[in-house]
Design a protein around this motif. Structure first.
Motif, PDB file in Angstrom:
ATOM      1  N   LYS A   1       0.734   4.236  -2.611  1.00 55.86           N
ATOM      2  CA  LYS A   1       0.495   5.743  -2.209  1.00 55.86           C
ATOM      3  C   LYS A   1       1.680   6.640  -2.775  1.00 55.86           C
ATOM      4  O   LYS A   1       1.509   7.702  -3.125  1.00 55.86           O
ATOM      5  CB  LYS A   1       0.704   5.835  -0.753  1.00 55.86           C
ATOM      6  CG  LYS A   1      -0.062   6.622   0.160  1.00 55.86           C
ATOM      7  CD  LYS A   1       0.363   6.819   1.597  1.00 55.86           C
ATOM      8  CE  LYS A   1      -0.292   6.157   2.378  1.00 55.86           C
ATOM      9  NZ  LYS A   1       0.139   6.233   3.723  1.00 55.86           N
ATOM     10  N   ASP A   2       2.792   5.982  -3.185  1.00 52.32           N
ATOM     11  CA  ASP A   2       3.718   6.744  -3.828  1.00 52.32           C
ATOM     12  C   ASP A   2       3.869   6.866  -5.170  1.00 52.32           C
ATOM     13  O   ASP A   2       4.620   6.989  -6.166  1.00 52.32           O
ATOM     14  CB  ASP A   2       5.231   5.947  -3.484  1.00 52.32           C
ATOM     15  CG  ASP A   2       5.735   6.079  -1.873  1.00 52.32           C
ATOM     16  OD1 ASP A   2       5.028   7.089  -1.233  1.00 52.32           O
ATOM     17  OD2 ASP A   2       6.471   5.457  -1.480  1.00 52.32           O
TER      18      ASP A   2
ATOM     19  N   LYS B   1       0.790  -1.244  -0.042  1.00 53.22           N
ATOM     20  CA  LYS B   1       0.121  -0.038   0.025  1.00 53.22           C
ATOM     21  C   LYS B   1       0.897   1.297   0.093  1.00 53.22           C
ATOM     22  O   LYS B   1       0.576   2.375  -0.547  1.00 53.22           O
ATOM     23  CB  LYS B   1      -0.926  -0.042   1.151  1.00 53.22           C
ATOM     24  CG  LYS B   1      -2.212  -0.878   0.810  1.00 53.22           C
ATOM     25  CD  LYS B   1      -3.142  -1.007   2.193  1.00 53.22           C
ATOM     26  CE  LYS B   1      -4.169  -1.976   1.762  1.00 53.22           C
ATOM     27  NZ  LYS B   1      -4.812  -2.524   2.860  1.00 53.22           N
ATOM     28  N   GLU B   2       2.078   1.131   0.715  1.00 52.84           N
ATOM     29  CA  GLU B   2       3.133   2.172   0.782  1.00 52.84           C
ATOM     30  C   GLU B   2       3.304   2.576  -0.974  1.00 52.84           C
ATOM     31  O   GLU B   2       3.529   3.712  -1.458  1.00 52.84           O
ATOM     32  CB  GLU B   2       4.329   2.093   1.569  1.00 52.84           C
ATOM     33  CG  GLU B   2       3.959   2.139   2.976  1.00 52.84           C
ATOM     34  CD  GLU B   2       3.467   3.576   3.387  1.00 52.84           C
ATOM     35  OE1 GLU B   2       4.129   4.562   2.920  1.00 52.84           O
ATOM     36  OE2 GLU B   2       2.557   3.624   4.062  1.00 52.84           O
TER      37      GLU B   2
END
Length: 185
Positions: free
Chosen positions: A144-145, A140-141
């Motif tokens: 997000k990026d 998920k990071e």
């Protein structure tokens, strides 16, 4: 990037299962095993050492162990370590050799050990689920990026869930095998 996350999660899950399997070797069953006492700490000239580093441990038959300390003055320290442990074993000393006879497990003790095995299995499953959570968080990071798409996230989370299911199934098999070993008379 996603493959690295999946490989890391798979490796960590396999290590959790293996650590659980190793912990179960210390659980006493009907048969004698050197793993039962090798982890005991013995006071060796002021420092605590594992029993396996100060003495040789051997299985003489299905219900007895023989411990031979490498130094004669270590016999009493080894005896104290065995008596202080929560194994409930009584050492018999004959010169420099310590013999431990393992009494047959009672029905009540077998059930108690079975509960202990189940609790350890649940702890291993929690560790595996934590690994899944960490892997999903890393994915998920990346979203997000904006390094991956939502389709990649869904696909990767499904694959991580399959790894988790497989690892939990392995833990269940280990618990079942140990339980059968415990309850066999």
């Amino acid at each position: 990037m996603l493959n690295e996350i999946k490989k890391d999660a798979q490796t960590r899950m396999a290590k959790s299962v293996e650590a659980f399997r190793h912990d179960l070797t210390k659980v006493r069953t009907g048969r004698a095993s050197t793993a039962l006492v090798e982890h005991l700490k013995v006071n060796y000239y002021g420092s605590d050492m594992p029993l396996s580093q100060v003495a040789s441990v051997a299985v003489t038959d299905a219900r007895s162990l023989t411990i031979t300390p490498w130094e004669k003055q270590m016999v009493s320290a080894v005896e104290k370590a065995i008596l202080a442990s929560d194994l409930g074993l009584t050492p018999n000393t004959a010169g420099t050799v310590i013999r431990i006879n393992l009494p047959a497990l009672t029905e009540e003790r077998r059930k108690e050990l079975s509960k202990h095995v189940h609790a350890g299995g649940e702890d291993a499953k929690v560790a595996i689920r934590n690994i899944r959570r960490d892997a999903n968080h890393q994915v998920k990071e990346l979203l997000k990026d904006k390094q991956i798409t939502e389709d990649d996230v869904r696909r990767t989370e499904d694959e991580i869930q399959k790894l988790t299911d497989s690892a939990i199934k392995d833990v269940d098999e280990v618990v079942k095998a140990k339980e059968q070993e415990l309850l066999a008379v």
